[in-house]
Scaffold this motif. Structure first.
Motif, PDB file in Angstrom:
ATOM      1  N   MET A 113      -2.092   9.769  -7.541  1.00  0.00           N
ATOM      2  CA  MET A 113      -2.286  10.591  -8.859  1.00  0.00           C
ATOM      3  C   MET A 113      -1.557  10.242  -9.672  1.00  0.00           C
ATOM      4  SD  MET A 113      -0.353  13.981  -9.780  1.00  0.00           S
ATOM      5  CE  MET A 113      -1.278  15.495  -8.556  1.00  0.00           C
ATOM      6  N   PRO A 114      -1.837   9.217 -10.988  1.00  0.00           N
ATOM      7  CA  PRO A 114      -1.103   8.289 -11.738  1.00  0.00           C
ATOM      8  C   PRO A 114      -0.253   9.515 -12.416  1.00  0.00           C
ATOM      9  CG  PRO A 114      -3.359   8.201 -12.467  1.00  0.00           C
ATOM     10  CD  PRO A 114      -3.581   9.128 -11.098  1.00  0.00           C
ATOM     11  N   TYR A 115       1.029   8.842 -12.682  1.00  0.00           N
ATOM     12  CA  TYR A 115       1.408   9.741 -13.638  1.00  0.00           C
ATOM     13  C   TYR A 115       1.444   9.830 -15.327  1.00  0.00           C
ATOM     14  CZ  TYR A 115       6.359  12.025 -13.784  1.00  0.00           C
ATOM     15  OH  TYR A 115       6.933  12.910 -14.071  1.00  0.00           O
ATOM     16  N   TYR A 116       1.927  10.636 -15.851  1.00  0.00           N
ATOM     17  CA  TYR A 116       1.412  10.827 -17.381  1.00  0.00           C
ATOM     18  C   TYR A 116       2.030   9.909 -17.898  1.00  0.00           C
ATOM     19  CZ  TYR A 116       1.441  15.971 -16.317  1.00  0.00           C
ATOM     20  OH  TYR A 116       0.965  17.324 -15.763  1.00  0.00           O
ATOM     21  N   GLY A 117       3.116   9.093 -17.627  1.00  0.00           N
ATOM     22  CA  GLY A 117       3.848   7.972 -19.043  1.00  0.00           C
ATOM     23  C   GLY A 117       3.238   6.432 -18.953  1.00  0.00           C
ATOM     24  N   MET A 118       3.337   6.252 -20.038  1.00  0.00           N
ATOM     25  CA  MET A 118       2.438   4.823 -20.633  1.00  0.00           C
ATOM     26  C   MET A 118       3.557   3.473 -20.533  1.00  0.00           C
ATOM     27  SD  MET A 118       2.558   6.099 -24.758  1.00  0.00           S
ATOM     28  CE  MET A 118       2.100   4.424 -25.191  1.00  0.00           C
TER      29      MET A 118
ATOM     30  N   GLU B  57      -0.899   0.256 -23.715  1.00  0.00           N
ATOM     31  CA  GLU B  57       0.051   1.289 -24.126  1.00  0.00           C
ATOM     32  C   GLU B  57      -0.630   2.783 -24.340  1.00  0.00           C
ATOM     33  OE1 GLU B  57       2.765  -0.111 -26.466  1.00  0.00           O
ATOM     34  OE2 GLU B  57       3.716  -1.908 -25.617  1.00  0.00           O
ATOM     35  N   VAL B  58      -1.188   2.557 -22.632  1.00  0.00           N
ATOM     36  CA  VAL B  58      -1.917   4.258 -22.845  1.00  0.00           C
ATOM     37  C   VAL B  58      -1.379   4.742 -21.261  1.00  0.00           C
ATOM     38  CG1 VAL B  58      -3.902   3.760 -23.892  1.00  0.00           C
ATOM     39  CG2 VAL B  58      -3.916   3.129 -21.276  1.00  0.00           C
ATOM     40  N   GLY B  59      -1.518   6.150 -21.109  1.00  0.00           N
ATOM     41  CA  GLY B  59      -0.891   7.369 -20.466  1.00  0.00           C
ATOM     42  C   GLY B  59      -1.706   6.342 -19.035  1.00  0.00           C
ATOM     43  N   PHE B  60      -1.236   6.591 -18.241  1.00  0.00           N
ATOM     44  CA  PHE B  60      -1.466   5.615 -16.650  1.00  0.00           C
ATOM     45  C   PHE B  60      -3.039   6.565 -16.283  1.00  0.00           C
ATOM     46  CE2 PHE B  60       2.539   4.325 -15.673  1.00  0.00           C
ATOM     47  CZ  PHE B  60       2.459   2.913 -16.138  1.00  0.00           C
ATOM     48  N   GLY B  61      -3.361   7.750 -16.674  1.00  0.00           N
ATOM     49  CA  GLY B  61      -4.387   8.297 -16.076  1.00  0.00           C
ATOM     50  C   GLY B  61      -5.216   7.805 -16.749  1.00  0.00           C
ATOM     51  N   PHE B  62      -4.974   7.215 -17.628  1.00  0.00           N
ATOM     52  CA  PHE B  62      -6.536   6.300 -19.393  1.00  0.00           C
ATOM     53  C   PHE B  62      -6.320   4.823 -18.793  1.00  0.00           C
ATOM     54  CE2 PHE B  62      -4.485  10.679 -20.911  1.00  0.00           C
ATOM     55  CZ  PHE B  62      -5.935  10.987 -21.311  1.00  0.00           C
ATOM     56  N   ASN B  63      -5.720   4.722 -17.984  1.00  0.00           N
ATOM     57  CA  ASN B  63      -5.709   3.351 -18.069  1.00  0.00           C
ATOM     58  C   ASN B  63      -6.018   2.721 -17.139  1.00  0.00           C
ATOM     59  OD1 ASN B  63      -4.240   0.900 -17.249  1.00  0.00           O
ATOM     60  ND2 ASN B  63      -2.209   1.773 -18.610  1.00  0.00           N
ATOM     61  N   LYS B  64      -6.948   1.869 -17.309  1.00  0.00           N
ATOM     62  CA  LYS B  64      -8.092   0.990 -16.946  1.00  0.00           C
ATOM     63  C   LYS B  64      -7.447  -0.023 -16.050  1.00  0.00           C
ATOM     64  CE  LYS B  64     -13.048  -1.486 -15.762  1.00  0.00           C
ATOM     65  NZ  LYS B  64     -14.722  -1.122 -16.893  1.00  0.00           N
ATOM     66  N   GLY B  65      -7.205  -0.818 -16.023  1.00  0.00           N
ATOM     67  CA  GLY B  65      -6.335  -1.496 -15.838  1.00  0.00           C
ATOM     68  C   GLY B  65      -5.054  -1.173 -14.781  1.00  0.00           C
ATOM     69  N   VAL B  66      -4.937   0.282 -14.728  1.00  0.00           N
ATOM     70  CA  VAL B  66      -3.964   0.067 -13.826  1.00  0.00           C
ATOM     71  C   VAL B  66      -4.803   1.010 -12.295  1.00  0.00           C
ATOM     72  CG1 VAL B  66      -2.521   2.275 -13.169  1.00  0.00           C
ATOM     73  CG2 VAL B  66      -2.096   0.381 -15.293  1.00  0.00           C
ATOM     74  N   ILE B  67      -5.982   1.711 -12.979  1.00  0.00           N
ATOM     75  CA  ILE B  67      -6.442   2.314 -11.990  1.00  0.00           C
ATOM     76  C   ILE B  67      -7.426   1.633 -10.971  1.00  0.00           C
ATOM     77  CG2 ILE B  67      -7.723   4.485 -11.173  1.00  0.00           C
ATOM     78  CD1 ILE B  67      -6.558   5.819 -13.455  1.00  0.00           C
ATOM     79  N   THR B  68      -8.686   1.370 -11.914  1.00  0.00           N
ATOM     80  CA  THR B  68      -9.434   0.346 -11.280  1.00  0.00           C
ATOM     81  C   THR B  68      -9.508  -1.113 -11.115  1.00  0.00           C
ATOM     82  OG1 THR B  68     -11.731   1.291 -12.959  1.00  0.00           O
ATOM     83  CG2 THR B  68     -12.178  -0.839 -12.074  1.00  0.00           C
ATOM     84  N   ASP B  69      -8.510  -2.095 -11.955  1.00  0.00           N
ATOM     85  CA  ASP B  69      -8.033  -3.115 -12.711  1.00  0.00           C
ATOM     86  C   ASP B  69      -6.967  -3.572 -10.563  1.00  0.00           C
ATOM     87  OD1 ASP B  69      -9.455  -3.581 -13.676  1.00  0.00           O
ATOM     88  OD2 ASP B  69      -8.300  -4.300 -15.127  1.00  0.00           O
ATOM     89  N   LEU B  70      -5.313  -2.571 -10.770  1.00  0.00           N
ATOM     90  CA  LEU B  70      -4.576  -2.463 -10.239  1.00  0.00           C
ATOM     91  C   LEU B  70      -5.442  -1.700  -8.907  1.00  0.00           C
ATOM     92  CD1 LEU B  70      -2.320  -3.583  -8.991  1.00  0.00           C
ATOM     93  CD2 LEU B  70      -0.875  -1.536 -10.872  1.00  0.00           C
ATOM     94  N   LEU B  71      -5.103  -0.538  -8.885  1.00  0.00           N
ATOM     95  CA  LEU B  71      -5.408   0.383  -7.260  1.00  0.00           C
ATOM     96  C   LEU B  71      -6.635   0.240  -7.006  1.00  0.00           C
ATOM     97  CD1 LEU B  71      -3.974   2.908  -5.812  1.00  0.00           C
ATOM     98  CD2 LEU B  71      -5.382   4.259  -7.455  1.00  0.00           C
ATOM     99  N   ARG B  72      -7.799   0.050  -7.624  1.00  0.00           N
ATOM    100  CA  ARG B  72      -9.221   0.132  -6.641  1.00  0.00           C
ATOM    101  C   ARG B  72      -9.445  -1.633  -6.586  1.00  0.00           C
ATOM    102  NH1 ARG B  72     -10.754   4.569  -5.787  1.00  0.00           N
ATOM    103  NH2 ARG B  72     -11.387   6.600  -7.672  1.00  0.00           N
ATOM    104  N   GLU B  73      -9.410  -2.350  -7.155  1.00  0.00           N
ATOM    105  CA  GLU B  73      -9.772  -3.617  -7.044  1.00  0.00           C
ATOM    106  C   GLU B  73      -8.370  -4.853  -6.070  1.00  0.00           C
ATOM    107  OE1 GLU B  73     -11.870  -5.396 -10.287  1.00  0.00           O
ATOM    108  OE2 GLU B  73     -12.804  -3.884 -10.154  1.00  0.00           O
ATOM    109  N   GLU B  74      -7.572  -4.495  -6.595  1.00  0.00           N
ATOM    110  CA  GLU B  74      -5.905  -5.351  -6.328  1.00  0.00           C
ATOM    111  C   GLU B  74      -5.907  -4.691  -4.627  1.00  0.00           C
ATOM    112  OE1 GLU B  74      -1.785  -7.398  -6.668  1.00  0.00           O
ATOM    113  OE2 GLU B  74      -3.146  -6.712  -8.624  1.00  0.00           O
ATOM    114  N   LEU B  75      -5.294  -3.754  -4.933  1.00  0.00           N
ATOM    115  CA  LEU B  75      -5.271  -2.632  -4.055  1.00  0.00           C
ATOM    116  C   LEU B  75      -5.983  -2.653  -2.669  1.00  0.00           C
ATOM    117  CD1 LEU B  75      -1.399  -1.160  -5.348  1.00  0.00           C
ATOM    118  CD2 LEU B  75      -2.157  -3.164  -4.407  1.00  0.00           C
ATOM    119  N   GLY B  76      -6.760  -2.609  -3.327  1.00  0.00           N
ATOM    120  CA  GLY B  76      -8.812  -2.113  -1.930  1.00  0.00           C
ATOM    121  C   GLY B  76      -8.497  -0.415  -1.871  1.00  0.00           C
ATOM    122  N   PHE B  77      -8.386  -0.124  -2.951  1.00  0.00           N
ATOM    123  CA  PHE B  77      -7.798   1.023  -2.696  1.00  0.00           C
ATOM    124  C   PHE B  77      -9.398   2.906  -3.251  1.00  0.00           C
ATOM    125  CE2 PHE B  77      -7.217   6.369  -4.122  1.00  0.00           C
ATOM    126  CZ  PHE B  77      -6.507   6.596  -2.722  1.00  0.00           C
TER     127      PHE B  77
END
Length: 558
Positions: A237-242, A250-270
């Motif tokens: 679950m990503p948090y609300y914060g930006m 500078e958008v909430g983590f739930g809208f943040n492709k750099g955080v969810i796709t680039d970091l979580l899925r691609e870099e961390l392999g989730f």
């Protein structure tokens, strides 16, 4: 599956235990029947409790029968916020009720044992599965680097290494070595780490939307999530914060492709399920209070545009949302492809199959009666509460107390105290005083916001003077419940003994005060000396307040 079946799976809404055909007016939620039949939804976060494990299980089984008779008969997956401890913030946790009761997450950090935590999680898994709960909307592995933040009680404290060790035991206890038919899936939160909130304010509210990294410690907050992924966490679950002042959008983590796709899925392999925190898309009213969508950084976008941005960022589910019709319109317009729906639906269906819900979604109501609140589980929870108690000072070895002592008490059940001591009505009649108090906070407006303990960590001057006066009159034991770090204001010097608890009943505290058990806890964070030290510290940096009163890891024994 037609588009309506697929769209329904992308929504994870709340529902109250009780009648299946009635809604929840406090949260503005329609009935379970309406959400299953009309919106084809099959993931629900359960609010409230039932009078017994049997009744809880019976309610669950009837819900599964409703689902079996609807459309394709996709079984329901029920989730829950923590419900084994003490707090009752409906945005964070549920009262234990009939379940065994343990310390808050901070209490397990005070104990510091991954093995002990794994045992708790296994007990919770047994109680959850007995009544049909299959997703834990926890653990919360944010780091308490900003002492004012109101969500600290749900964390393992300030230290990334300790949190990383503990989360492994937590996930193994709930899921086993790998997710299976007896598992509860863990939804780890809040990626990439809540905690470094500007001024300690929480992003449930617009004034707390900014997450800041003045110390450049973003990677420090990622450490526990790396450990959770390696341990087999299946949901995130990503948090609300930006994020503000970084190279991230500078958008909430739930809208943040750099955080969810680039970091979580691609870099961390989730490759598991990503579910947004609750209420990113739609303005609502909760407990009579208007609550705008937590669409931080994208407030100007329409609901449709917010949904598109979150899907493009890589989320699979919308927590706390009902608007299946909006998603279906986007599919009909060609703005969301069925291939994109299928990416998320495959993940969601895979988990239902892996946990055996398609084979048998029902639970044994007699087993639920026996398992929920079983006597040995209650005893283990009580022991953990006692062991988490953290002794900060003990002048002249006042503790443990002798039985039969003349004792003045506040904040404790006098009837229970009577089994240990002679209770008197005023400090001047007493040999010893025991005061059970809570960490200070600034009260906010009513409704939903009132549940969040935020603001100053200092005790009000009048209360501090009152406590000090008692301590000067009679040797005094002060037990302070720390849901956040507190500025003690000299209580550590005026009290003869000072103890911290992280969710402990009188039945857990009294045996420790009178020597039947010994305190085993160590502080899971620093206790700051002043609010000035807090205000001058960097929100993202651990152990950054100057000259703390007590350091992380402090804890006396006797």
């Amino acid at each position: 599956m037609d588009p309506a079946d697929k769209a329904g799976m992308l929504f994870h809404m709340m529902v109250a235990v009780g009648e299946h055909s009635s809604g929840n007016s406090a949260f503005g939620i329609p009935s379970l029947v309406a959400m299953v039949r009309n919106r084809r939804m099959s993931h629900f976060n359960l609010l409230g409790e039932a009078p017994s494990g049997r009744e809880f299980a019976a309610w669950h089984n009837e819900a599964q029968r409703i689902a079996a008779e609807t459309g394709l008969g996709i079984p329901l997956t029920f989730s829950t916020d923590p419900r084994h401890a003490f707090t009752d913030n409906p945005g964070a946790s549920i009262l234990a009720g009939q379940f065994s009761q343990w310390p808050e997450t901070l209490g397990f950090a005070a104990i510091g044992s991954p093995e002990r935590l794994e045992r708790f999680a296994d007990v919770a898994r047994q109680e959850y599965t007995a009544v049909g709960l299959r997703i834990a909307l926890h653990p919360q592995i944010d780091l308490a680097t900003e002492p004012r933040w109101s969500r600290i009680s749900g964390t393992f404290g300030e230290d990334a290494d300790l949190t990383s060790r503990l989360v492994v035991g937590y996930i193994r206890g709930f899921q086993g070595d790998e997710l299976g038919t007896d598992s509860v899936a863990t939804m780890v939160k809040h990626f990439p780490g809540g905690g470094p909130q500007k001024d300690g304010e929480d992003p449930h509210f617009a004034y707390g939307r900014e997450q800041v990294y003045p110390g450049g410690a973003f990677d420090y907050h990622l450490k526990p999530f790396r450990a959770a992924i390696e341990a087999g966490a299946t949901q995130m679950m990503p948090y609300y914060g930006m994020p503000v002042g970084t190279d991230m959008e500078e958008v909430g983590f739930g809208f943040n492709k750099g955080v969810i796709t680039d970091l979580l899925r691609e870099e961390l392999g989730f490759d598991g399920i990503v579910c947004t925190d609750w209420g990113l898309l739609t303005d609502v009213t909760i407990l009579g209070t208007p609550m705008p969508a937590r669409a931080w950084g994208v407030e100007s976008l329409s609901r449709e545009e917010r949904m598109l941005k979150a899907l493009e960022a890589g989320v699979d589910q919308f927590g706390g949302e009902l608007c299946t019709d909006v998603l279906l319109d986007l599919v009909a317009e060609g703005r969301v492809t069925e291939d994109r729906l299928d990416q998320s639906v495959r993940r969601l269906l895979r988990e239902k199959f892996t946990m055996g819900l398609f084979d048998d979604p029902f639970v044994d109501e007699e087993r639920a009666e026996a398992v929920v609140g079983a006597a040995d589980f209650l005893a283990e929870g009580l022991a953990a509460q006692s062991d988490s108690l953290t002794l900060l000072t003990n002048t002249d070895s006042l503790l443990p107390l002798s039985r039969g002592v003349r004792l003045y008490a506040e904040g404790i059940d006098v009837d229970k105290l009577g089994a240990y001591a002679t209770v008197v009505e005023s400090p001047d009649e007493a040999d010893v005083a025991i005061l059970r108090i809570k960490a200070p906070f600034e009260e906010r407006s009513g409704g939903f916001e009132a549940f969040f303990h935020a603001g100053s960590l200092e005790f009000p001057a009048v209360e501090l003077e009152r406590l000090t006066a008692i301590a000067e009159q009679v040797p005094t034991v002060i037990d302070v419940y720390l849901d956040r770090p507190a500025v003690l204001g000299g209580l550590e010097e005026s009290a003869a003994a000072l103890m911290a608890d992280f969710g402990a009943s009188d039945d857990a505290v009294l045996p420790v005060l009178f020597g039947e058990r010994a305190p085993q806890g160590n502080l899971p964070f620093d206790l700051p000396r002043s609010m000035r030290a807090v205000e001058e510290s960097r929100s993202d940096v651990a152990f950054d307040t100057a000259d703390p009163t007590f350091r992380f890891g402090h804890g006396l024994r006797y």
